[in-house]
Design a protein around this motif. Structure first.
Motif, PDB file in Angstrom:
ATOM      1  N   ASP A  78      -5.283   6.234   2.483  1.00  0.00           N
ATOM      2  CA  ASP A  78      -5.892   5.099   2.203  1.00  0.00           C
ATOM      3  C   ASP A  78      -4.616   3.888   1.817  1.00  0.00           C
ATOM      4  O   ASP A  78      -4.502   2.827   1.792  1.00  0.00           O
ATOM      5  CB  ASP A  78      -6.584   5.078   0.868  1.00  0.00           C
ATOM      6  N   VAL A  79      -3.432   4.248   2.036  1.00  0.00           N
ATOM      7  CA  VAL A  79      -2.211   3.555   1.867  1.00  0.00           C
ATOM      8  C   VAL A  79      -2.036   2.851   3.211  1.00  0.00           C
ATOM      9  O   VAL A  79      -1.951   3.124   4.335  1.00  0.00           O
ATOM     10  CB  VAL A  79      -0.970   4.420   1.678  1.00  0.00           C
ATOM     11  N   LYS A 131      -1.046   2.489  -5.822  1.00  0.00           N
ATOM     12  CA  LYS A 131      -1.398   3.521  -5.939  1.00  0.00           C
ATOM     13  C   LYS A 131      -0.244   4.380  -6.793  1.00  0.00           C
ATOM     14  O   LYS A 131      -0.411   5.087  -7.681  1.00  0.00           O
ATOM     15  CB  LYS A 131      -1.657   4.685  -4.848  1.00  0.00           C
ATOM     16  N   THR A 135      -3.042  -0.441  -0.813  1.00  0.00           N
ATOM     17  CA  THR A 135      -3.735   0.227  -0.031  1.00  0.00           C
ATOM     18  C   THR A 135      -4.191  -1.117   0.328  1.00  0.00           C
ATOM     19  O   THR A 135      -4.002  -2.340   0.235  1.00  0.00           O
ATOM     20  CB  THR A 135      -5.143   0.731  -0.817  1.00  0.00           C
TER      21      THR A 135
END
Length: 373
Positions: free
Chosen positions: A54-55, A235, A74
């Motif tokens: 998801d990065v 994150k 993200t």
């Protein structure tokens, strides 16, 4: 994660469009014009090694020493920041790109442009005030915005044509630290709509505008430190540190000292690592700089600490003069003591032609402390 060399803005726009839509793997923006820095970031942030799905983007942080940490952003965080910015400013529009796209401020101009379905007009990575009138004219009609750092705004306001062009924009976002003395007042006099932003790579860029958090962002003060939470928070770091400022999920504990007034407006007082311990008391340089900046002989200033056998550290100021007159140290100490405790007044003053800055314009107190320590 793959490194992407960033020079001109146009090639990066389709890449970001795919990333925001979840159609591409994570990227690491690196400067096209600085092979050494690009190689350092590629190695230190481990381009080519696995990373969470998801990065979308790893943005290098702007610290002065050590291994780059790399904020893991993200697509959702980038889009949340862009949407909240447009909501606060009055709607999507066309953007002027005046900052490098590998820094978070420049990258977010590109992200906002993708989200708005517009193409930015670029005068980056170089910045020449002579280019501003033509670039702003090329932005056409409709809502128009720019994102600058304070030193760029200062330069533009010294040129009548550039200042008039900036006054045509609906908003000029200013980040990268406090503005030099008198810049805000000169901008207002020139009719430039300035929005002061506070944020960093770890929060997908500015997330507090004119002291008020964007929608979806929450500000807390914990033990004097500013803690930011919400949808724009990264994150974590590609190269985690200890203690981890991301320990609480969804929150980032900054190294900035601040306070919230009764209306919830944030005031940033300075950085923890800039604080000066002198005679057993703590002095925040930014507060002293604000006091010094009101002296008529000072155009710009920086306050820092140097080692002192008796006090531990002594307060020192480097100043850029606004006139030929050179104020005495005693005069500046008395001026500061009008609004702050006398302990905060500088015991030593150095006249400089300009203040050292790093990255996209952040004041480099460490360089001054090394020079005059």
């Amino acid at each position: 994660m793959r490194p992407v060399s960033v020079g001109e803005a146009a090639p990066l726009l389709p890449v970001l469009e795919n990333l925001l839509a979840g159609r591409d793997a994570a990227i690491l923006p690196v400067p096209a014009a600085d092979e050494r820095q690009a190689a350092l970031l590629t190695t230190a942030l481990r381009a080519g090694s696995p990373i969470d799905d998801d990065v979308a983007v790893v943005v290098s942080t702007s610290g002065t020493t050590g291994t780059p940490k790399g904020a893991l952003l993200t697509a959702a965080a980038l889009r949340a920041s862009a949407d909240a910015t447009h909501d606060r400013l009055g709607g999507p529009g066309r953007w002027l790109l005046a900052l490098p796209g590998y820094h978070i401020a420049g990258l977010q101009v590109l992200v906002r442009s993708v989200v708005a379905g517009t193409t930015p007009v670029s005068i980056a990575p170089s910045f020449d005030v002579d280019d501003l009138p033509g670039a702003i004219a090329a932005m056409g009609s409709g809502r128009r915005y720019a994102s600058l750092v304070a030193v760029q705004l200062d330069k533009a306001l010294r040129d009548a044509g550039a200042a008039a062009a900036l006054a045509e924009l609906d908003a000029v976002l200013i980040g990268g630290g406090p503005m030099p003395a008198g810049v805000a007042e000169r901008a207002e006099a020139a009719g430039v709509t300035v929005v002061r932003t506070y944020g960093m790579s770890e929060t997908a860029g500015g997330c507090v505008y004119n002291g008020v958090a964007l929608d979806g962002v929450t500000v807390r003060i914990v033990d004097g430190r500013i803690v930011l939470g919400g949808a724009t928070v990264a994150k974590g770091y590609r190269n985690p540190i200890s203690p981890d400022p991301f320990t609480e999920p969804g929150w980032f504990r900054t190294d900035d000292i601040g306070m919230l007034d009764d209306s919830g407006v944030l005031r940033v007082l300075g950085r923890v690592d800039d604080a000066i311990s002198t005679g057993g008391l703590t002095v925040l340089p930014q507060l002293v700089e604000s006091a010094l900046a009101t002296h008529p002989a000072i155009a710009d200033c920086a306050v820092f600490g140097v080692a002192d056998e008796r006090l531990g550290q002594r307060v020192v100021a480097a100043v850029v003069l606004s006139s030929a007159a050179t104020p005495e140290v005693a005069e500046l100490r008395a001026h500061v003591a009008q609004t702050l405790d006398a302990t905060a007044a500088p015991r030593e003053v150095h006249i400089v032609d300009e203040l050292p800055r790093r990255g996209i314009g952040k004041l480099d107190r460490r360089a001054l402390a090394t020079r005059f320590g």
